[in-house]
Design a protein around this motif. Structure first.
Motif, PDB file in Angstrom:
ATOM      1  N   UNK A 108       0.851  -1.186   0.000  1.00 25.64           N
ATOM      2  CA  UNK A 108       0.000   0.000   0.000  1.00 25.64           C
ATOM      3  C   UNK A 108       0.886   1.236   0.000  1.00 25.64           C
ATOM      4  N   UNK A 109       0.660   2.138  -0.947  1.00 23.33           N
ATOM      5  CA  UNK A 109       1.300   3.457  -0.920  1.00 23.33           C
ATOM      6  C   UNK A 109       0.474   4.324   0.001  1.00 23.33           C
ATOM      7  N   UNK A 110       1.101   4.896   0.997  1.00 20.93           N
ATOM      8  CA  UNK A 110       0.389   5.634   2.047  1.00 20.93           C
ATOM      9  C   UNK A 110       0.736   7.116   1.960  1.00 20.93           C
ATOM     10  N   UNK A 191      -3.556   4.547  -0.562  1.00 23.92           N
ATOM     11  CA  UNK A 191      -4.432   5.040   0.501  1.00 23.92           C
ATOM     12  C   UNK A 191      -3.964   6.435   0.899  1.00 23.92           C
ATOM     13  N   UNK A 192      -4.895   7.371   0.977  1.00 20.35           N
ATOM     14  CA  UNK A 192      -4.524   8.730   1.353  1.00 20.35           C
ATOM     15  C   UNK A 192      -5.501   9.327   2.338  1.00 20.35           C
ATOM     16  N   UNK A 195      -5.779  15.703   2.185  1.00 21.21           N
ATOM     17  CA  UNK A 195      -5.163  16.084   0.914  1.00 21.21           C
ATOM     18  C   UNK A 195      -4.483  14.893   0.242  1.00 21.21           C
ATOM     19  N   UNK A 196      -3.902  14.010   1.044  1.00 27.89           N
ATOM     20  CA  UNK A 196      -3.280  12.814   0.478  1.00 27.89           C
ATOM     21  C   UNK A 196      -4.273  11.960  -0.282  1.00 27.89           C
ATOM     22  N   UNK A 197      -5.532  11.965   0.161  1.00 34.71           N
ATOM     23  CA  UNK A 197      -6.557  11.212  -0.537  1.00 34.71           C
ATOM     24  C   UNK A 197      -6.835  11.753  -1.919  1.00 34.71           C
ATOM     25  N   UNK A 215      -9.773   6.566   0.183  1.00 30.83           N
ATOM     26  CA  UNK A 215      -9.651   7.938   0.640  1.00 30.83           C
ATOM     27  C   UNK A 215     -10.285   8.098   2.003  1.00 30.83           C
ATOM     28  N   UNK A 216      -9.502   8.541   2.979  1.00 29.81           N
ATOM     29  CA  UNK A 216      -9.993   8.775   4.331  1.00 29.81           C
ATOM     30  C   UNK A 216     -10.102  10.280   4.553  1.00 29.81           C
ATOM     31  N   UNK A 217     -11.278  10.736   4.958  1.00 29.62           N
ATOM     32  CA  UNK A 217     -11.505  12.164   5.259  1.00 29.62           C
ATOM     33  C   UNK A 217     -11.090  13.046   4.083  1.00 29.62           C
TER      34      UNK A 217
END
Length: 313
Positions: A108-110, A191-192, A195-197, A215-217
């Motif tokens: 998983x790329x986090x 998974x981000x 903003x990472x999402x 995408x979380x939040x």
């Protein structure tokens, strides 16, 4: 609680959507001045429909060093510091590999949220390791913060916006993770948080080798809800489309799209996340929690574990 994928869409006025975009700039914007004197040969372009694309990526160049796990010393994971080249810059990342991992381990790329380092995201990386997933956690440019106005200036000048560089960093990270001997290159996801999402969604749409995105939040900006006939600045409109995750949702299938969001998120409202989910195509799933916070919480773990198992089975 899971929301069915047939949720209704609630249109929003264009003024509100763009207002939200610039609120995000106010929250996360940190001025960044890229050199644009990049050594990697690469071209990028944005279609009239606002779709970003890159030329074929060059081979991965990186260094790797095993380091002491100061973030979860009680766990038997292997932790490595990786520095890889991306668009003439060095991107730092932490590779966490579960104990007894074989060459068939899924990865998983986090991508952390704005202002969060790769070290600060190790709590979630450890949770994923306990589920059996290796993670490559990036130090994003500007630690995930963005400056939309500055990037628009670069776009108008035919210079590469920083947000495009950040998307490309994720694509290079996928190449680096796939090349690790412990990892099954056929079982990768991204998974981000926050903003990472947003960058996770765009990168997954551009790289069909990724099996899914969580995408979380997070949410898109809703630029597609603006009537093109009302647009007076076509270049700005095309740029806003190019950085809006919503623009890329129809390019995700067959990769799965998963959202996990709190009804009481303190930064990105549940309504905005619901709008993005409503316009996404199958396969997709959305889960909701109730904490008054932003980002990953322990109550999200069962949903995360379930969906990663489905995506990377």
């Amino acid at each position: 609680m899971k929301r069915s994928s047939s949720g209704t869409r609630t249109p929003k006025p264009a003024v509100f959507v763009l207002g939200f975009l610039f609120i995000l700039v106010g929250i996360f914007g940190i001025l960044y001045n890229p050199s644009n004197s990049l050594t990697e040969t690469l071209t990028w372009k944005v279609s009239e429909a606002g779709i970003l694309s890159f030329s074929e990526r060059e081979g991965s160049v990186f260094t790797i060093q095993k380091i002491e796990d100061l973030y979860s010393p009680e766990n038997p994971d292997t932790l490595k510091l990786i520095s890889f080249e991306s668009r003439g810059d060095k991107v730092q990342a932490l590779l966490r590999v579960p104990a007894n991992a074989s060459s068939s381990s899924p990865g998983v790329i986090l991508l952390p949220g704005a202002g969060v380092s790769k070290e600060g995201e190790q709590g979630l990386a450890v949770e994923l390791s306990k589920m059996g997933y290796a993670t490559l956690t990036l130090d994003q440019r500007n630690q995930g913060s963005i400056n939309v106005e500055r990037d628009l200036e670069l776009f108008r000048a035919d210079l590469e916006p920083v947000e495009y560089l950040m998307v490309y960093d994720v694509l290079k990270a996928a190449d680096v993770l796939a090349s690790q001997p412990e990892i099954d290159p056929e079982r990768l996801a991204v998974l981000g948080e926050s903003n990472g999402g947003k960058f996770a969604i765009i990168a997954c749409a551009l790289d069909p080798s990724l099996k899914g995105v969580i995408g979380i939040s997070t949410s898109g900006y809703g630029t597609e809800e603006i009537d093109p006939a009302s647009v007076t600045d076509s270049e700005a409109y095309r740029f806003y489309l190019s950085i809006d995750p919503d623009t890329y949702l129809n390019a995700l299938p067959p990769s799965k799209f998963v959202m996990i969001h709190s009804f009481n998120d303190t930064i990105i409202s549940h309504e905005l996340a619901l709008r993005t989910f409503a316009i996404a195509e199958e396969p997709k799933a959305m889960y909701n929690t109730t904490e008054e916070t932003h980002g990953y919480t322990a109550s999200m773990r069962p949903y995360l574990e379930k969906e990663l198992a489905l995506i990377l089975s």
